[in-house]
Design a protein around this motif. Structure first.
Motif, PDB file in Angstrom:
ATOM      1  N   ASN B 148       0.865  -1.162   0.000  1.00 50.89           N
ATOM      2  CA  ASN B 148       0.000   0.000   0.000  1.00 50.89           C
ATOM      3  C   ASN B 148       0.910   1.222   0.000  1.00 50.89           C
ATOM      4  O   ASN B 148       1.592   1.500   0.981  1.00 50.89           O
ATOM      5  N   PRO B 149       0.975   1.938  -1.127  1.00 51.93           N
ATOM      6  CA  PRO B 149       1.941   3.033  -1.232  1.00 51.93           C
ATOM      7  C   PRO B 149       1.613   4.197  -0.306  1.00 51.93           C
ATOM      8  O   PRO B 149       2.374   5.143  -0.202  1.00 51.93           O
ATOM      9  N   GLY B 150       0.475   4.122   0.374  1.00 53.88           N
ATOM     10  CA  GLY B 150       0.139   5.197   1.316  1.00 53.88           C
ATOM     11  C   GLY B 150       0.854   4.998   2.638  1.00 53.88           C
ATOM     12  O   GLY B 150       1.151   5.953   3.344  1.00 53.88           O
ATOM     13  N   THR B 151       1.134   3.744   2.957  1.00 52.88           N
ATOM     14  CA  THR B 151       1.835   3.478   4.219  1.00 52.88           C
ATOM     15  C   THR B 151       3.344   3.402   3.972  1.00 52.88           C
ATOM     16  O   THR B 151       3.796   3.535   2.840  1.00 52.88           O
ATOM     17  N   TYR B 152       4.088   3.179   5.051  1.00 50.35           N
ATOM     18  CA  TYR B 152       5.545   3.211   4.951  1.00 50.35           C
ATOM     19  C   TYR B 152       6.110   1.800   5.001  1.00 50.35           C
ATOM     20  O   TYR B 152       5.642   0.967   5.770  1.00 50.35           O
ATOM     21  N   ALA B 153       7.100   1.524   4.144  1.00 51.16           N
ATOM     22  CA  ALA B 153       7.596   0.163   3.955  1.00 51.16           C
ATOM     23  C   ALA B 153       8.827  -0.115   4.821  1.00 51.16           C
ATOM     24  O   ALA B 153       9.343   0.766   5.499  1.00 51.16           O
ATOM     25  N   GLU B 154       9.304  -1.361   4.721  1.00 51.95           N
ATOM     26  CA  GLU B 154      10.413  -1.806   5.567  1.00 51.95           C
ATOM     27  C   GLU B 154      11.730  -1.129   5.190  1.00 51.95           C
ATOM     28  O   GLU B 154      12.141  -1.174   4.032  1.00 51.95           O
ATOM     29  N   PRO B 155      12.424  -0.554   6.168  1.00 60.74           N
ATOM     30  CA  PRO B 155      13.717   0.062   5.873  1.00 60.74           C
ATOM     31  C   PRO B 155      14.758  -0.944   5.372  1.00 60.74           C
ATOM     32  O   PRO B 155      15.660  -0.581   4.623  1.00 60.74           O
ATOM     33  N   VAL B 340      19.675  -1.317  10.130  1.00 61.95           N
ATOM     34  CA  VAL B 340      18.303  -1.061   9.669  1.00 61.95           C
ATOM     35  C   VAL B 340      17.783   0.251  10.276  1.00 61.95           C
ATOM     36  O   VAL B 340      17.157   1.062   9.592  1.00 61.95           O
ATOM     37  N   GLN B 344      16.547   3.650   8.465  1.00 62.99           N
ATOM     38  CA  GLN B 344      15.244   4.246   8.775  1.00 62.99           C
ATOM     39  C   GLN B 344      15.398   5.705   9.191  1.00 62.99           C
ATOM     40  O   GLN B 344      14.647   6.569   8.757  1.00 62.99           O
ATOM     41  N   ASP B 347      16.947   7.863   5.710  1.00 67.84           N
ATOM     42  CA  ASP B 347      16.044   8.240   4.616  1.00 67.84           C
ATOM     43  C   ASP B 347      14.820   7.328   4.528  1.00 67.84           C
ATOM     44  O   ASP B 347      14.184   7.247   3.475  1.00 67.84           O
ATOM     45  N   GLY B 348      14.508   6.635   5.632  1.00 67.16           N
ATOM     46  CA  GLY B 348      13.260   5.888   5.687  1.00 67.16           C
ATOM     47  C   GLY B 348      13.348   4.507   5.065  1.00 67.16           C
ATOM     48  O   GLY B 348      13.574   3.516   5.737  1.00 67.16           O
ATOM     49  N   TYR B 349      13.176   4.459   3.757  1.00 67.88           N
ATOM     50  CA  TYR B 349      13.253   3.184   3.038  1.00 67.88           C
ATOM     51  C   TYR B 349      13.383   3.506   1.553  1.00 67.88           C
ATOM     52  O   TYR B 349      13.314   4.664   1.153  1.00 67.88           O
ATOM     53  N   GLN B 351      12.858   2.713  -2.874  1.00 65.31           N
ATOM     54  CA  GLN B 351      11.792   2.719  -3.869  1.00 65.31           C
ATOM     55  C   GLN B 351      11.189   1.326  -3.980  1.00 65.31           C
ATOM     56  O   GLN B 351      11.783   0.426  -4.589  1.00 65.31           O
TER      57      GLN B 351
END
Lengths: 503, 503
Positions: B148-155, B340, B344, B347-349, B351
């Motif tokens: 779900n591109p609205g939520t944030y993915a695994e770093p 990890v 995070q 820069d989060g995670y 593409q």
């Protein structure tokens, strides 16, 4: 002793398979140094492979020093063969992070299924995003092979995107900027990282809003800075409470995170004057104020900056999608070479195709269109949530006219317990205390994000709150004893579940 | 005094235009505090806009504190209005990078047109890449909206890619890894950055190969480490020359950069033993050894590591394209949470769509196919370049059986001058001295990359070399005087033109 090895079944290069099997047997110590290997013919028959495969594997292992071939005598496991594997289990003295490193990963909003009533903060509504348009633009850029993808691109970002961002800021935020001011980043967090690398020395003091945005605190701390929480009042950051020696101040003037207030003009002037006098840097995080529900927003702090002390940070994670991993920072001239070099040293440069597609998305007016459309939906949710919360006597909404979340102060009841009870009934809301850097904030409260929630379930979800609040009160006494004291670090973990996702 | 303002012509919201014009006049000090503004009717006629637009602008400026409205008296510029703009020109005390920050951006290979005879290092041949397949895979992922591109993915990276990388390393590099060992990064440089953040304290000693890969040096230095160059000989890094107290050693055992040699098994054992004893970390950069021209490569150093001291770093910038900005690192268990968390916080995670497409590209066997195809072309170039250089008496090729470049030692002549003269004639080659950390290496040499060169122009380009070498010799004497002494920092800049692009 008999040599017992197994090679992976099925296709694949047999020589390599035999090689790996033998090598493993040697390295694992299953065959000792000096052991004489069977003749290629024998092992080949044994393994059901060609003799050539075994011979090839032997040759390679000889070449690598695992085996030695003695003319007329045969092939033996070399004395100098790699060290035997220790008894299973962890290494005796495993690598550890440097002293002072305290960060551990936080859960992300993408983990696990979304709650039924999803009021988590920092998540825009992907259902509103024009995926077909976006896919078309990205596909077109991949077809064009944006630049020559064999060579390396500009660390400051794709020129077309830098120009598009500058234009967009002009009409969307009344910010006067040129492409030369813009450095493209992998989102807000990455912008903060580049700024921190370039400005901060270990021990430098960084001031953040209290309550505020935990991931910024985490990052600056990981860079060795001493992070100090500074209270915010109705006018925003209390400038008079800033520590005397402070290298950098991180603020969210357009829509304070999480309280939602706008920093007053007077306070902005005071902060700018303070930064001039102290020669400090101001990082303005304008994370979600594209979504404005008032005719008269204050313009970004950077538009008042006359002394080049403000670094304005923006992101497309809220106005578009976090999965774009794209944001930017407006960098004062004196810091540009350093920031660009930090990006180049840190990860080279960004996704050119995505950046080029984003430039088109902005220049074609698609972004403005999407922001208008999504903004209408968010405004509707904002109004309905405020109305519902307004009906709950224990909650006092903090007026807010932008963004993707709203905060309400709690007159009575235990917020941590309310959040916990709510989660059990599929209602995900956040505890204001989880945004506090040092201990819980002066007043208890709850935070409601509305980017992720199903609009049809807003009332149904919030209708559960009054009972939960009462319940948390009734059991308050016991709860206090029952719940173990929560360590700051644990609190950090729990609460950063979503705030951790905001940029 | 008359109020003279101009509003942007053409479309756009008039209220906003009037607002901006008035606000600018106030902030710029063109209208003084206390100045009485014309009646809305008058200014509206003056500007040719509706009276409502002017009224709206006034209201907003009052709300923001720029104007004050006195009942019955009119509207005035507020006393508390923003500080006047200083005289134009730079700020008096502009922001500067922290003391000790010395990095400035380097040119990238994407700047300017490619030279006719392009022997720059670190650039794979984009003409060989299956763009249609890649575009199809990315398009499919964008259609699926990977996660779900609205939520944030695994770093740590997209799970499918981490699993695909582990499998790929198994059959392509004989490395046993699981998805849990893999952390996906934005390329090699980003992997080095995450490792450095987590392992290095300011002042820690980092050892790098001499000659070696300049961008790694730059990064570790920017993190506050003391970087020491350690010589390499025919067997690779001279372990006995490592500094006593050293936290991290950066090596390229499979294909030493830039000399191209393979580290011997004995030297590998020695290095691993040393790291165990000193409790140091080893970073193995396996940047381009997918392209092997020999039947018996040595396997990566990490396959011999029994004490969890090796961090194996790989990249798809060479095996695929730099524009993918994707690499990875195999992290020992003790460092995983820290690495990890660093990603995070930084820069989060990454593409998600690109990572998911890359997983498909690997699992469908497309990567192996592309590597085989490109490898054949690179082998052909390698052979032809070695043959051409072999004909030049002044050059002595260093044997190398992998990768995208070859290095030759120079028996006579001035390499810096040869490179300069070559550039003038459209022939881009590199000076081995430009890869030296501390002063030029013991022996002069030239480096030839062959990923970017047009295969049809290899002989034509190299045919120019003998004359250039003679020329550089003849003028050697004067040249020495004429050329200004080159400062290390300048050297760095010049030489990192392409090496800076390698990961």
């Amino acid at each position: 002793m008999d040599l017992v090895i197994e090679i992976e079944p099925g296709g694949g290069e047999k020589t390599a398979a035999v090689y790996r099997a033998l090598r493993a047997a040697i390295v694992d110590g299953r065959v000792p140094a000096g052991y004489r290997l069977p003749a290629t013919r024998v092992l080949a028959a044994d393994l059901g492979v060609s003799r050539g495969s075994v011979a090839g594997a032997y040759e390679r292992l000889v070449a690598e020093g695992y085996l030695t071939a003695r003319v007329g005598a045969g092939t033996f496991v070399a004395e100098a063969a790699p060290a035997r594997r220790r008894a299973a289990g962890p290494a005796p003295d495993p690598l550890r992070p440097r002293p002072g490193w305290s960060l551990t990963p936080l859960p992300t909003s993408g983990e696990g299924p979304a709650p039924r009533y999803d009021f988590r903060t920092g998540i825009p509504d992907a259902r509103l995003f024009p995926f077909d348009t976006w896919r078309r633009l990205v596909g077109a850029e991949l077809r064009l092979r944006a630049n020559n993808p064999g060579t390396y691109a500009e660390p400051s970002g794709h020129p077309a995107l830098r120009a598009a961002v500058a234009r967009y800021l002009g009409y969307a935020r009344s910010v006067r900027a040129t492409a030369g001011d813009v450095v493209v980043t992998n989102g807000t967090q990455h912008a903060l990282d580049l700024i921190g690398r370039v400005l901060l020395r270990p021990g430098d003091v960084v001031a953040v809003e209290e309550p505020g945005y935990p991931p910024a605190r985490r990052l600056f701390t990981s860079l060795g800075a001493r992070v100090v929480g500074v209270p915010v009042d109705e006018q925003g950051l209390v400038v008079s409470a800033l520590p005397a020696h402070c290298r950098l101040v991180y603020v969210t003037p357009s829509h304070q995170f999480p309280l939602g207030r706008v920093m007053s003009l007077a306070r902005r002037q005071e902060l700018l004057g303070w930064a001039r006098k102290r020669q400090a840097a101001i990082v303005e995080d304008d994370y979600d104020s594209e979504f404005r529900f008032s005719a008269r927003p204050l313009e970004p702090l950077c538009t008042l900056d006359r002394s080049g002390r403000v670094l304005y940070v923006g992101t497309f994670s809220k106005s578009m999608l976090p999965s774009l991993r794209t944001g930017f920072v407006l960098v004062p001239p004196g810091l540009r070479p350093a920031i660009v070099a930090a990006r180049q040293a840190g990860d080279g440069y960004g996704q050119v195709a995505v950046q080029a597609a984003l430039a088109r998305f902005i220049d074609d007016g698609q972004l403005a269109r999407h922001v208008r459309k999504a903004g209408r939906s968010y405004l509707d949710r904002h109004i309905r949530i405020v109305r519902e919360i307004g009906r709950i006597s224990a909650l006092d909404v903090i007026p807010s006219a932008a963004g993707l979340h709203v905060t309400a102060l709690l007159e009575r009841g235990d917020p941590a317990r309310i959040v916990m009870l709510a989660r059990r009934s599929g209602l995900e809301i956040e505890n204001l205390a989880d945004y506090a850097a040092e201990g819980p904030p002066s007043r208890p409260g709850l935070v409601f994000g509305y980017g992720a929630v199903d609009p049809d379930l807003i009332e149904e979800g919030l209708a559960r709150l009054p009972a939960l609040i009462e319940d948390s009160q009734r059991r308050d006494g016991q709860a206090q004893q029952r719940r173990p004291a929560v360590e700051p670090e644990q609190r950090d973990h729990r609460h950063e579940r979503e705030p951790g996702d905001h940029p």
